[in-house]
Design a protein around this motif. Structure first.
Motif, PDB file in Angstrom:
ATOM      1  N   ILE A  57       0.839  -1.210   0.000  1.00  0.00           N
ATOM      2  CA  ILE A  57       0.000   0.000   0.000  1.00  0.00           C
ATOM      3  C   ILE A  57       0.872   1.257   0.000  1.00  0.00           C
ATOM      4  N   LYS A  58       1.937   1.264   0.786  1.00  0.00           N
ATOM      5  CA  LYS A  58       2.834   2.430   0.823  1.00  0.00           C
ATOM      6  C   LYS A  58       3.555   2.610  -0.515  1.00  0.00           C
ATOM      7  N   ASP A  59       3.840   1.487  -1.196  1.00  0.00           N
ATOM      8  CA  ASP A  59       4.449   1.569  -2.529  1.00  0.00           C
ATOM      9  C   ASP A  59       3.445   2.087  -3.561  1.00  0.00           C
ATOM     10  N   GLU A  60       2.156   1.706  -3.392  1.00  0.00           N
ATOM     11  CA  GLU A  60       1.116   2.141  -4.337  1.00  0.00           C
ATOM     12  C   GLU A  60       0.776   3.627  -4.171  1.00  0.00           C
ATOM     13  N   TYR A  61       0.880   4.129  -2.932  1.00  0.00           N
ATOM     14  CA  TYR A  61       0.537   5.529  -2.634  1.00  0.00           C
ATOM     15  C   TYR A  61       1.725   6.194  -1.944  1.00  0.00           C
ATOM     16  N   PRO A  62       2.835   6.390  -2.681  1.00  0.00           N
ATOM     17  CA  PRO A  62       4.082   6.810  -2.036  1.00  0.00           C
ATOM     18  C   PRO A  62       4.092   8.232  -1.494  1.00  0.00           C
ATOM     19  N   LYS A  63       3.222   9.104  -1.979  1.00  0.00           N
ATOM     20  CA  LYS A  63       3.275  10.504  -1.549  1.00  0.00           C
ATOM     21  C   LYS A  63       2.198  10.864  -0.534  1.00  0.00           C
ATOM     22  N   ALA A  64       1.522   9.845   0.006  1.00  0.00           N
ATOM     23  CA  ALA A  64       0.477  10.108   0.999  1.00  0.00           C
ATOM     24  C   ALA A  64       1.098  10.616   2.300  1.00  0.00           C
ATOM     25  N   LYS A  65       0.307  11.396   3.043  1.00  0.00           N
ATOM     26  CA  LYS A  65       0.778  11.961   4.322  1.00  0.00           C
ATOM     27  C   LYS A  65       0.610  10.967   5.471  1.00  0.00           C
ATOM     28  N   ILE A 116      -7.835  -2.915   7.673  1.00  0.00           N
ATOM     29  CA  ILE A 116      -8.379  -1.712   7.039  1.00  0.00           C
ATOM     30  C   ILE A 116      -7.323  -0.620   7.129  1.00  0.00           C
ATOM     31  N   VAL A 117      -7.068   0.009   5.996  1.00  0.00           N
ATOM     32  CA  VAL A 117      -6.100   1.104   5.923  1.00  0.00           C
ATOM     33  C   VAL A 117      -6.825   2.293   5.295  1.00  0.00           C
ATOM     34  N   VAL A 118      -6.650   3.468   5.882  1.00  0.00           N
ATOM     35  CA  VAL A 118      -7.136   4.689   5.231  1.00  0.00           C
ATOM     36  C   VAL A 118      -5.908   5.545   4.935  1.00  0.00           C
ATOM     37  N   VAL A 119      -5.628   5.673   3.651  1.00  0.00           N
ATOM     38  CA  VAL A 119      -4.502   6.464   3.166  1.00  0.00           C
ATOM     39  C   VAL A 119      -5.003   7.898   2.984  1.00  0.00           C
ATOM     40  N   ARG A 120      -4.273   8.860   3.551  1.00  0.00           N
ATOM     41  CA  ARG A 120      -4.703  10.256   3.426  1.00  0.00           C
ATOM     42  C   ARG A 120      -3.675  11.084   2.683  1.00  0.00           C
ATOM     43  N   TYR A 121      -4.160  11.747   1.628  1.00  0.00           N
ATOM     44  CA  TYR A 121      -3.400  12.791   0.969  1.00  0.00           C
ATOM     45  C   TYR A 121      -3.917  14.119   1.522  1.00  0.00           C
ATOM     46  N   PHE A 122      -3.064  14.830   2.238  1.00  0.00           N
ATOM     47  CA  PHE A 122      -3.480  16.064   2.917  1.00  0.00           C
ATOM     48  C   PHE A 122      -3.696  17.181   1.905  1.00  0.00           C
ATOM     49  N   GLY A 123      -4.858  17.839   1.995  1.00  0.00           N
ATOM     50  CA  GLY A 123      -5.198  18.897   1.039  1.00  0.00           C
ATOM     51  C   GLY A 123      -4.930  20.302   1.526  1.00  0.00           C
ATOM     52  N   GLY A 124      -4.331  20.424   2.711  1.00  0.00           N
ATOM     53  CA  GLY A 124      -3.966  21.749   3.208  1.00  0.00           C
ATOM     54  C   GLY A 124      -4.961  22.369   4.159  1.00  0.00           C
ATOM     55  N   VAL A 125      -6.110  21.705   4.374  1.00  0.00           N
ATOM     56  CA  VAL A 125      -7.124  22.248   5.285  1.00  0.00           C
ATOM     57  C   VAL A 125      -7.209  21.350   6.520  1.00  0.00           C
ATOM     58  N   LEU A 126      -7.014  21.953   7.694  1.00  0.00           N
ATOM     59  CA  LEU A 126      -7.136  21.179   8.936  1.00  0.00           C
ATOM     60  C   LEU A 126      -8.614  20.936   9.239  1.00  0.00           C
TER      61      LEU A 126
END
Length: 198
Positions: free
Chosen positions: A39-47, A89-99
């Motif tokens: 999963i980390k290899d598939e989504y390498p730029k996730a936060k 269960i894994v939830v991969v998050r790409y941070f969009g800049g809004v807290l």
């Protein structure tokens, strides 16, 4: 207990952040480690790669850098409330800049988990008694007619002068089988775990 057999993914967008829910069948902590690496290899730029798993009585969860208690524990709670097992269960998050704030963040992780579970094909995990039968073709026809009534599952059929099968039953049915098929050869094979579509 309930599980899945095929990996599934769903995406949720919340205030420019992308939350990718991934549900996967796992039977050991080694399988969890391999799955997390993939999963980390598939989504390498996730936060964040927040996760939870439940394998029999073994559980673990991680917030992976999110505020404490906003991701990992809620994900595990969802698994437990839905009676899921042998599950990562894994939830991969790409941070969009809004807290989002702690409460919105928690509810978003729960929503992402719920979304991927609801779109998955679920199976119940059941233990069945296994018998090996060698029966006549006539008895095999009879068995096929009654199998749904008795909730029998047939596996590993071999055809020769007689028919060999593995018969799976919910209960210890040796006496009933002897009564139904008095001329059959019946061997008790033990107990097997199977997955039945939910």
């Amino acid at each position: 207990m309930i599980t899945i057999r095929e990996k599934n993914e769903e995406t949720l967008i919340r205030d420019k952040s992308e939350f990718i829910g991934i549900l996967q069948h796992v039977k050991s902590t080694q399988e969890v480690e391999v799955a997390m690496k993939i999963i980390k290899d598939e989504y390498p730029k996730a936060k964040h790669y927040c996760y939870a798993y439940k394998i029999n009585n073994k559980t673990k969860c991680s917030d992976d850098g999110e505020p404490s208690g906003t991701a990992g524990r809620p994900l595990l709670d969802v698994l437990e409330k839905r009676d899921l097992d042998e599950i990562l269960i894994v939830v991969v998050r790409y941070f969009g800049g809004v807290l989002l704030g702690a409460s919105r963040l928690l509810s978003t992780y729960v929503e992402a988990a719920t979304k991927v579970i609801n779109s998955s094909t679920l199976f119940s995990i059941e233990n069945r008694y296994v018998y090996h039968l060698v029966i006549s073709y006539k008895d095999y026809d009879t068995l096929n007619r009654i199998k749904n009534k008795y909730d029998y599952h047939i596996e590993n059929v071999t055809y020769d002068e007689k028919i060999g099968i593995d018969l799976l039953t919910k209960e210890d049915n040796i006496e009933a089988l002897i009564n139904l098929f008095p001329k059959a050869e019946i061997d008790v094979m033990g107990i097997k775990q199977i997955y039945v579509k939910y």
